[in-house]
Motif scaffolding. Structure first.
Motif, short mmCIF file in Angstrom:
data_model
loop_
_atom_site.label_atom_id
_atom_site.label_comp_id
_atom_site.label_asym_id
_atom_site.label_seq_id
_atom_site.Cartn_x
_atom_site.Cartn_y
_atom_site.Cartn_z
N ASN A 66 -5.81 13.30 -10.92
CA ASN A 66 -6.41 12.05 -10.43
C ASN A 66 -5.64 11.62 -9.19
OD1 ASN A 66 -4.08 10.47 -11.19
ND2 ASN A 66 -4.81 10.68 -13.30
N ALA A 67 -6.03 10.45 -8.65
CA ALA A 67 -5.43 10.04 -7.37
C ALA A 67 -3.94 9.74 -7.49
CB ALA A 67 -6.18 8.81 -6.84
N ASP B 207 -10.68 26.00 3.95
CA ASP B 207 -10.10 25.33 5.10
C ASP B 207 -9.09 26.31 5.68
OD1 ASP B 207 -9.73 22.09 5.88
OD2 ASP B 207 -8.14 23.46 6.51
N SER C 57 0.82 -1.21 0.00
CA SER C 57 0.00 0.00 0.00
C SER C 57 0.85 1.26 0.00
CB SER C 57 -0.89 0.02 1.23
OG SER C 57 -0.13 0.45 2.34
N GLU D 272 -7.01 27.49 2.69
CA GLU D 272 -6.93 26.58 1.54
C GLU D 272 -8.28 26.60 0.87
OE1 GLU D 272 -5.47 22.63 2.36
OE2 GLU D 272 -6.66 21.86 0.68
N LYS E 264 -1.01 6.11 4.20
CA LYS E 264 -1.97 7.20 4.29
C LYS E 264 -1.26 8.53 4.43
CE LYS E 264 -5.06 4.69 6.42
NZ LYS E 264 -5.34 4.21 7.77
N GLN F 269 -12.37 11.57 -3.86
CA GLN F 269 -11.41 10.89 -4.73
C GLN F 269 -11.61 9.38 -4.70
OE1 GLN F 269 -7.43 11.80 -4.79
NE2 GLN F 269 -7.78 13.88 -5.52
N ASN F 270 -11.42 8.77 -5.85
CA ASN F 270 -11.63 7.33 -5.99
C ASN F 270 -10.29 6.60 -5.96
OD1 ASN F 270 -12.29 4.75 -6.70
ND2 ASN F 270 -12.66 5.22 -8.86
N PRO F 271 -9.97 5.95 -4.83
CA PRO F 271 -8.68 5.26 -4.76
C PRO F 271 -8.73 3.86 -5.37
CG PRO F 271 -9.77 5.13 -2.64
CD PRO F 271 -10.70 5.86 -3.54
N TRP G 58 -9.74 13.39 4.28
CA TRP G 58 -9.62 13.47 5.73
C TRP G 58 -10.01 14.83 6.28
CZ3 TRP G 58 -5.66 16.54 8.07
CH2 TRP G 58 -4.76 17.11 7.16
N LYS G 59 -9.82 15.89 5.49
CA LYS G 59 -10.14 17.21 6.05
C LYS G 59 -11.63 17.43 6.21
CE LYS G 59 -6.13 19.96 5.07
NZ LYS G 59 -5.51 21.04 4.35
N ASP H 228 -3.04 -5.62 -4.28
CA ASP H 228 -3.13 -4.18 -4.11
C ASP H 228 -4.09 -3.90 -2.95
OD1 ASP H 228 -2.75 -1.40 -5.42
OD2 ASP H 228 -4.91 -1.59 -5.07
N GLU H 229 -3.73 -2.92 -2.10
CA GLU H 229 -4.53 -2.58 -0.92
C GLU H 229 -5.99 -2.34 -1.29
OE1 GLU H 229 -3.14 1.00 0.77
OE2 GLU H 229 -4.77 1.18 2.21
N GLN I 140 -12.94 20.54 -7.76
CA GLN I 140 -12.72 19.23 -7.13
C GLN I 140 -11.24 18.87 -7.10
OE1 GLN I 140 -14.10 17.09 -5.28
NE2 GLN I 140 -14.44 15.11 -6.20
N GLN J 177 -0.48 9.76 1.22
CA GLN J 177 -1.63 10.33 0.53
C GLN J 177 -1.87 11.76 0.97
OE1 GLN J 177 -4.70 7.54 1.41
NE2 GLN J 177 -4.34 6.37 -0.44
N LYS J 178 -1.71 11.97 2.30
CA LYS J 178 -1.92 13.33 2.80
C LYS J 178 -0.84 14.24 2.23
CE LYS J 178 -3.87 12.22 7.28
NZ LYS J 178 -3.78 12.46 8.72
N GLU K 227 -4.63 18.13 -8.61
CA GLU K 227 -4.58 16.67 -8.61
C GLU K 227 -5.50 16.15 -9.68
OE1 GLU K 227 -4.47 15.10 -4.24
OE2 GLU K 227 -5.56 17.00 -4.40
N LEU L 68 -4.66 -0.66 8.50
CA LEU L 68 -3.61 -1.59 8.06
C LEU L 68 -2.78 -2.00 9.26
CD1 LEU L 68 -2.21 -0.16 4.72
CD2 LEU L 68 -3.56 -2.21 5.07
N ALA M 264 -9.34 8.08 2.46
CA ALA M 264 -8.44 8.83 3.34
C ALA M 264 -8.12 10.20 2.78
CB ALA M 264 -7.15 8.03 3.53
N ARG N 96 2.01 0.52 -8.83
CA ARG N 96 1.88 0.02 -7.48
C ARG N 96 3.24 0.03 -6.77
NH1 ARG N 96 0.94 -5.87 -5.84
NH2 ARG N 96 1.55 -6.30 -7.96
#
Lengths: 680, 178
Positions: free
Chosen positions: A429-430, A354, A60, A393, A63, B62-64, B107-108, B25-26, A398, A66-67, A427, B142, B104, A495
């Motif tokens: 995309n992710a 924010d 993975s 912020e 997280k 968002q779509n992970p 989160w905000k 994959d997670e 989106q 990701q932040k 962003e 996790l 995640a 990945r």
């Protein structure tokens, strides 16, 4: 005849070597192709029972990554795994892995650490925080690295932001922020004993215990001893740079209610060491000599932080700390007491904003006692620093956000200063983030800038006459200013592979210079005084890039390459007569590269290496060097870890920094260190 | 130098050969959990207009998952119901969702999103450490390389959802303080 035979032999040897490399490469690639064929397509997860799913192992992106992917600044996080597997025994060695950070070991106890140039043992353009407490010494305007000792096992992570990094950080985050965050007491329960030893009389012992307090609290208490002997006498005479650390501390974290968190932590530390110094020892007639001198630090601090989360999602935090330190070097002493209080409020306004805003106040009381070479005017001084910041912020769409903010500070030297900044983050995309930022930052003046009085060199002028070069502070010192423009790209390419690239362009103004004044004759001493005074008469342009990647080559092998490039030119203003300021870019390398490799050898063995090249320093003619560190780790059972680390294995010794501020540099030596960690 | 290089490459090959079973994959695994939740959760009467209405899995923000969630539930059925995967920028249309996932990356604004879910019968699933504290029902965590789930029974009851003891026996139950 014999020539062509030798040539043929050489050619054959090369051919055999190439064949060997070629075969290995082919085997690797072949196996890689085969095993990737084996991993796709995956078995149908919908056929798995719930129990099966609970047992599946996943790869993975953390997280936190990701932040961080959303951050509009150049950020690098040193994780616990990075710390453990680097084999480093001190914080500056850990910072070597961060692109953009220049780390140079001056001697066994002294380091020069900076971000994007301007390196110095009193490098003054980087803010270093430990759990929110600034360790940037306001008197010396820099970080006294020999005083920053702590158990590395208790570090949760180190966030390094290159560049002014946004408005939320405190004073002096000009070229960057190094934020060291320790683990919550909740994450260090039970007992921990660490014992280590190595070459150069290295020894380390840590005893720590953590437990619960009632229903809602956790604590840990530790005591630590560390010792490092002098540099090898063959490298310089006389080495005096040993260092001994004794420290103890505690941390407690309380969940007072589900919405209130209180942290109280403190520590006490005694550091004894020495350094070799070259300075003037007599004033009539003045002569220069090289000798060992003691240095050290006694300090203690206490910090409390309260965070409250409201039902509507907003939160506030209040932090206060008290820090007392006594630093001494070469017979000069400085006692500093700092009290600091910080308030922060984070809330959402409408659905798109924010907002974080905050207030801070710092009071510092300082007392200095000099030696024959250095003194400070005035010897005692109290200073106040008031700060406020606000940051919004704004979600423009989106996938697009704009952060606008500013810091406002008032200091006792130059009054009111404003530091605005803006960041744009896109962003699509992710997996991809593109960001750009623009900011203005300043360096708060310090006691040294305004009140230093020191003898820096002796110049024989012939015929028995000497010139004594003195440097004085300037009470009308100005703030150094930076306008910084950056852009970056982060991608989770697959990945297994992620990439982070940053480019920056920085303009500096009012950089500190030393301006010669009219020399005068001192009849009492029989020497000519050549005075230099601080002023702010230089500007600079610097541009460059940093990049790093994380590649999970296989499930057991991870590599992390990184590189940094820095091109700086410093120009003195038209009215300046400083003859050395334009050599400032020579204090940091123009290019550095590094690769780290972590290998899990199965059966609880780890084999890790770091291979790095640091470019030459033009100032002081320090050549570039290649450094290889390697570490073997072995976990025995559930609670015991052994490790052996070899550092600087490629050459017996090399220099990393020239002599500076009276400290004579030593050469960093090849060394070995072994460590046992026992948890119970 | 070349010798060191060939040694590294050989080592790399050796490691590939000795690699353990392929890891997933997670988010493929989390998608499989979402699919399974539909098998182990009972929605209150009135959630579906007809016995063949599809189960709606909604991703907010968002779509992970990429396409792995849609691929996984395509053509699958729980009872007589198929699945439909929807994406929303917020939770205004939570009534169309039987399973609502907040990643995640959000989160905000997670708390604000959860507060805006007014209708019962929505199984809220998330990933942040304090997802259940903020009002979510199931959160992923996790533990090393493995995925774990935490369930807040009180919030589930409040949303009129019945969670099978089979699922609860494998989950960590969130402790709620008054």
């Amino acid at each position: 005849m014999s020539e062509s035979l030798a040539n043929r032999r050489a050619r054959r040897r090369i051919a055999i070597l190439l064949a060997r490399v070629g075969v290995s490469l082919a085997v690797s690639v072949g196996v890689a192709i085969r095993s990737s064929a084996q991993t796709s397509p995956p078995r149908d997860l919908t056929q798995f029972t719930l129990e099966d799913l609970m047992n599946v192992q996943v790869i993975s992106v953390s997280k936190k990554e990701q932040k961080l992917a959303k951050t509009g600044a150049a950020i690098f996080v040193i994780t616990q795994e990075d710390i453990r597997r680097s084999g480093a025994t001190n914080i500056p060695d850990l910072l070597r892995m961060v692109p953009g950070v220049d780390v140079a070991r001056v001697d066994h106890s002294t380091w020069a650490v900076s971000i994007r140039g301007f390196n110095d043992i009193y490098a003054n353009k980087v803010l270093v925080l430990i759990d929110g407490r600034s360790v940037y010494h306001p008197v010396f305007s820099g970080v006294i690295w020999y005083a920053q000792e702590m158990p590395l096992e208790n570090i949760e992570r180190i966030e390094v932001i290159r560049g002014p990094g946004g408005t939320v950080w405190g004073a002096n985050a000009m070229n960057g922020v190094i934020n060291i965050i320790t683990k919550s007491a909740k994450d260090t329960p039970g007992g921990l004993i660490v014992a280590g030893g190595g070459s150069d009389s290295q020894a380390e012992g840590l005893v720590q215990y953590g437990g619960k307090i009632g229903q809602t609290g956790d604590y840990r208490v530790y005591g630590r001893y560390a010792n490092l002997g002098k540099s090898d006498p063959a490298t310089f005479a006389p080495p005096a740079d040993s260092k001994r650390t004794q420290e103890g501390g505690f941390r407690s974290d309380w969940n007072l209610t589900p919405r209130d968190l209180l942290t109280v932590q403190g520590e006490v530390r005694l550091v004894d060491g020495g350094e070799t110094t070259t300075g003037v020892i007599f004033q009539v007639p003045p002569i220069t000599a090289t000798f060992g001198q003691p240095l050290g630090d006694d300090d203690g601090n206490l910090l409390a932080r309260w965070t409250h989360r409201y039902l509507n999602g907003s939160d506030i935090s209040l932090q206060a700390y008290y820090d007392q330190s006594h630093v001494f070097a070469n017979g000069a002493h400085n006692w500093a007491t700092i009290g600091n209080i910080d308030f922060q409020h984070h809330l959402r306004i409408a659905s798109r904003n924010d907002v974080v805003w905050g207030l801070s106040y710092r009071a510092g009381a300082n007392r200095f006692s000099g030696n024959s070479l250095v003194t400070l005017h005035p010897l005692e001084r109290t200073d106040s620093l008031y700060g406020a910041f606000v940051q919004d912020e704004i979600s423009l769409a989106q996938t697009l956000s704009l952060t606008l903010g500013s810091k406002f500070e008032h200091n006792d030297y130059t009054g009111f200063e404003i530091e605005p900044s803006a960041q744009l983050v896109w962003e699509p995309n992710a997996r991809h983030t593109l960001w750009a930022s623009a900011a203005k930052a300043i360096r708060q003046p310090s006691n040294i800038d305004s009140g230093l009085q020191t003898i820096s060199a002796v110049q024989p002028l012939g015929q028995g006459l000497y010139g004594l070069v003195t440097v004085s502070g300037n009470p009308n010192t100005k703030v150094e200013q930076l306008r910084d423009y950056e852009t970056g790209y982060r991608a989770q390419i697959s990945r297994r592979l992620s990439l982070d690239v940053t480019g920056f362009l920085s303009f500096y103004k009012n950089l500190q210079t030393t301006e010669p004044q009219a020399p005068f004759f001192n009849p009492a001493g029989g020497y000519l005084v050549i005075p230099l005074v601080f002023d702010n008469k230089a500007h600079a342009v610097s541009y460059g890039a940093e990049a790093f990647a994380n590649w999970n080559v296989t499930d057991r092998w991870k590599i992390g390459p990184g590189l940094s490039m820095l091109n700086m030119s410093v120009t003195r203003d038209a009215t300046s007569q400083d003859s050395t300021i334009e050599q400032t870019p020579g204090r940091a390398p123009r290019r550095s590269y590094q690769v780290r490799s972590f290998i899990n050898l199965g059966r609880n063995f780890e084999w890790d290496q770091t291979l790095g090249y640091t470019g030459p320093l033009a100032t002081g003619n320090v050549p570039g060097y290649v450094r290889l560190d390697t570490r073997f780790g072995w976990r025995w059972g559930e609670s015991c870890d052994f490790s052996v680390t070899g550092q600087n294995l490629l050459a017996p010794r090399h220099a990393e920094f020239p002599d500076i501020h009276f400290v004579d540099h030593m050469q960093d030596q090849r060394s070995v260190f072994g460590k046992i960690t026992w948890r119970f | 130098m070349a010798r060191m290089l060939s040694l590294f490459l050989l080592l790399g090959a050796a490691l590939q050969l000795s690699a353990q079973a392929p890891a997933f994959d997670e988010y493929q695994v989390k998608a499989a959990f979402l699919y399974n939740f539909a098998k182990f959760v009972q929605w209150p009467p009135g959630t579906f207009a007809s016995p063949t209405d599809p189960i709606g899995i909604c991703i907010v923000g968002q779509n992970p998952f990429g396409s792995s969630l849609e691929n996984m539930v395509q053509g699958k059925m729980v009872g007589d119901r198929t699945f439909v995967v929807r994406r929303f920028p917020d939770t205004q249309q939570a009534s169309q969702c039987q399973i609502l996932f907040i990643g995640a990356s959000e989160w905000k604004r997670t708390r604000a999103l959860l507060d805006a879910v007014k209708t019962p019968g929505v199984l809220t699933v998330g990933e942040s450490d304090d997802f259940t504290d903020q009002g979510g029902i199931i959160s992923f965590r996790l533990d090393g390389p493995r995925v774990r789930i935490k369930v807040d029974l009180q919030t589930a009851e409040h949303a009129k959802l019945r969670i099978s003891s089979k699922l609860l026996s494998l989950a960590e139950i969130a402790k709620r303080q008054p």
